[in-house]
Scaffold this motif. Structure first.
Motif, PDB file in Angstrom:
ATOM      1  N   LEU A  34      43.510 -51.028  60.432  1.00 26.20           N
ATOM      2  CA  LEU A  34      42.792 -51.531  59.266  1.00 26.20           C
ATOM      3  C   LEU A  34      41.325 -51.103  59.280  1.00 26.20           C
ATOM      4  O   LEU A  34      40.667 -51.086  58.234  1.00 26.20           O
ATOM      5  N   TYR A  35      40.832 -50.781  60.465  1.00 25.72           N
ATOM      6  CA  TYR A  35      39.401 -50.511  60.610  1.00 25.72           C
ATOM      7  C   TYR A  35      39.219 -49.589  61.811  1.00 25.72           C
ATOM      8  O   TYR A  35      39.919 -49.733  62.809  1.00 25.72           O
ATOM      9  N   PRO A  36      38.304 -48.629  61.728  1.00 23.84           N
ATOM     10  CA  PRO A  36      38.141 -47.688  62.855  1.00 23.84           C
ATOM     11  C   PRO A  36      37.641 -48.375  64.120  1.00 23.84           C
ATOM     12  O   PRO A  36      36.719 -49.192  64.075  1.00 23.84           O
ATOM     13  N   LEU A  37      38.230 -48.030  65.245  1.00 21.64           N
ATOM     14  CA  LEU A  37      37.771 -48.557  66.529  1.00 21.64           C
ATOM     15  C   LEU A  37      36.302 -48.214  66.782  1.00 21.64           C
ATOM     16  O   LEU A  37      35.549 -49.027  67.334  1.00 21.64           O
ATOM     17  N   SER A  38      35.896 -47.039  66.335  1.00 23.81           N
ATOM     18  CA  SER A  38      34.530 -46.589  66.605  1.00 23.81           C
ATOM     19  C   SER A  38      33.481 -47.435  65.913  1.00 23.81           C
ATOM     20  O   SER A  38      32.310 -47.437  66.299  1.00 23.81           O
ATOM     21  N   LEU A  40      33.613 -50.728  65.681  1.00 22.00           N
ATOM     22  CA  LEU A  40      33.536 -52.048  66.298  1.00 22.00           C
ATOM     23  C   LEU A  40      33.533 -51.860  67.812  1.00 22.00           C
ATOM     24  O   LEU A  40      34.547 -52.039  68.485  1.00 22.00           O
ATOM     25  N   PRO A  41      32.394 -51.469  68.373  1.00 19.23           N
ATOM     26  CA  PRO A  41      32.323 -51.153  69.807  1.00 19.23           C
ATOM     27  C   PRO A  41      32.815 -52.274  70.712  1.00 19.23           C
ATOM     28  O   PRO A  41      33.248 -52.006  71.835  1.00 19.23           O
ATOM     29  N   LEU A  42      32.780 -53.505  70.241  1.00 20.15           N
ATOM     30  CA  LEU A  42      33.252 -54.618  71.054  1.00 20.15           C
ATOM     31  C   LEU A  42      34.663 -54.379  71.564  1.00 20.15           C
ATOM     32  O   LEU A  42      34.981 -54.646  72.727  1.00 20.15           O
ATOM     33  N   VAL A  43      35.557 -53.847  70.705  1.00 15.51           N
ATOM     34  CA  VAL A  43      36.957 -53.683  71.106  1.00 15.51           C
ATOM     35  C   VAL A  43      37.134 -52.503  72.061  1.00 15.51           C
ATOM     36  O   VAL A  43      38.189 -52.354  72.666  1.00 15.51           O
ATOM     37  N   LEU A  44      36.116 -51.664  72.181  1.00 12.04           N
ATOM     38  CA  LEU A  44      36.182 -50.539  73.108  1.00 12.04           C
ATOM     39  C   LEU A  44      35.544 -50.870  74.449  1.00 12.04           C
ATOM     40  O   LEU A  44      35.573 -50.053  75.369  1.00 12.04           O
ATOM     41  N   SER A  45      34.961 -52.058  74.548  1.00 15.60           N
ATOM     42  CA  SER A  45      34.307 -52.439  75.792  1.00 15.60           C
ATOM     43  C   SER A  45      35.335 -52.606  76.908  1.00 15.60           C
ATOM     44  O   SER A  45      36.514 -52.872  76.664  1.00 15.60           O
ATOM     45  N   ALA A  46      34.891 -52.443  78.145  1.00 17.13           N
ATOM     46  CA  ALA A  46      35.803 -52.528  79.297  1.00 17.13           C
ATOM     47  C   ALA A  46      36.473 -53.896  79.378  1.00 17.13           C
ATOM     48  O   ALA A  46      37.683 -53.992  79.637  1.00 17.13           O
ATOM     49  N   THR A  47      35.704 -54.943  79.158  1.00 19.53           N
ATOM     50  CA  THR A  47      36.282 -56.287  79.250  1.00 19.53           C
ATOM     51  C   THR A  47      37.351 -56.506  78.200  1.00 19.53           C
ATOM     52  O   THR A  47      38.429 -57.047  78.482  1.00 19.53           O
TER      53      THR A  47
END
Length: 315
Positions: A34-38, A40-47
């Motif tokens: 629905l939305y690019p991962l790039s 929303l950096p939060l979802v790309l964070s290690a945690t």
């Protein structure tokens, strides 16, 4: 450019405006995002990747809802206000009828974009069953424009508003273009962005031309006053405070343990774009300053000296 040289784009609007030519975009029930991962950096964070990757789609839905909400605020509360004032000849900077007609097409387009965005949000909610939990009441421009207006005399506030909106419209056009090229998202979203881009390309040219007309006849003393507030506007516009607040609220809405939430908050705290010449949106802003002729003016060059290394590399 002076006002006598202005050529209306009324024929182009009749032939190509999305409100005239585009069908309703229907969201697909497929595997795409629905939305690019790039975005929303939060979802790309290690945690996030290690501890709550299963919540990715929930987080991306919230990212989409914020994006749509931002579009609605931008179109209806900011651009609409300025364009409508120009169209109705209630603007301190006077423009000829051709400019005012085109300004009204901008009003129509922007309100239509807001309507389409709201429709798409309702479709996304119906498809996913995910309700929006965070809808900010303002965007960066909601703070940046008043901050700039407060620093100039009343007689120059409309001129400053014109320039601020023109900067934002030109920045938005390039941002939407990047969104429209992302193959990870659903085709309907790419189509929605492409439709928006078709109109915004025309709008960005419109605002740049009006700025050029105004700047060409502005007295040198007024130019210097306006140049002095441009860094203030840029500094407020390029912050990520609202995005960071959104991310923190999103973390609170996730079904995760306290330690995981704390780790995510730490990662969000470290995410910040530099406001100087390395900021990713600055190139778009400086391109507008060149295209509108502002950057040809010594007082603007002096005011923006801290940002100009990016412009020299692009030239």
């Amino acid at each position: 450019m002076n006002s006598l040289d202005y050529q209306s784009f009324s024929d182009t609007w009749e032939d190509r405006a999305t409100i005239r030519t585009r069908p309703r975009r229907l969201v697909e029930d497929d595997h795409r995002l629905l939305y690019p991962l790039s975005r929303l950096p939060l979802v790309l964070s290690a945690t996030f990747q290690n501890e709550c990757a299963h919540l990715r789609d929930f987080a991306l839905a919230q990212g989409l809802y914020k994006f749509i909400n931002d579009v609605v605020i931008f179109e209806t509360e900011i651009v609409d206000r300025t364009a409508r004032a120009i169209a109705k000849d209630r603007f301190a900077v006077r423009f000829p009828p051709a400019c005012r007609y085109d300004a009204m097409t901008v009003v129509v387009d922007e309100d239509y974009h807001a309507l389409v965005a709201m429709d798409f949000m309702q479709q996304a909610i119906a498809l996913t069953g995910i309700q929006p939990v965070i809808l900010p009441t303002e965007i960066e421009l909601s703070r940046a424009i008043p901050a700039a207006l407060a620093l100039v005399p009343e007689r120059l506030r409309d001129a400053v508003e014109l320039i601020c909106v023109a900067i934002a419209e030109n920045t938005l056009t390039n941002d939407v273009a990047a969104f429209a090229r992302d193959d990870s998202v659903k085709p309907s979203i790419k189509g929605l962005m492409a439709d928006h881009l078709l109109d915004e390309g025309r709008h960005s040219t419109f605002w740049a031309r009006l700025t050029r007309i105004y700047w060409g006849q502005a007295p040198e003393a007024d130019r210097q006053l306006i140049a002095g507030v441009l860094p203030v506007f840029i500094a407020h516009y390029l912050t990520n405070e609202i995005q960071k607040s959104f991310d923190l609220q999103l973390i609170e809405a996730l079904d995760i343990t306290r330690p995981v939430a704390a780790a995510l908050r730490e990662e969000v705290a470290s995410m910040a774009w530099p406001i100087g010449h390395q900021h990713p949106l600055l190139g778009n802003i400086l391109r507008f300053f060149r295209n509108s002729s502002l950057l040809d003016t010594p007082c603007v060059q002096e005011a923006l000296a801290g940002y100009l290394p990016s412009a020299r590399r692009e030239s």
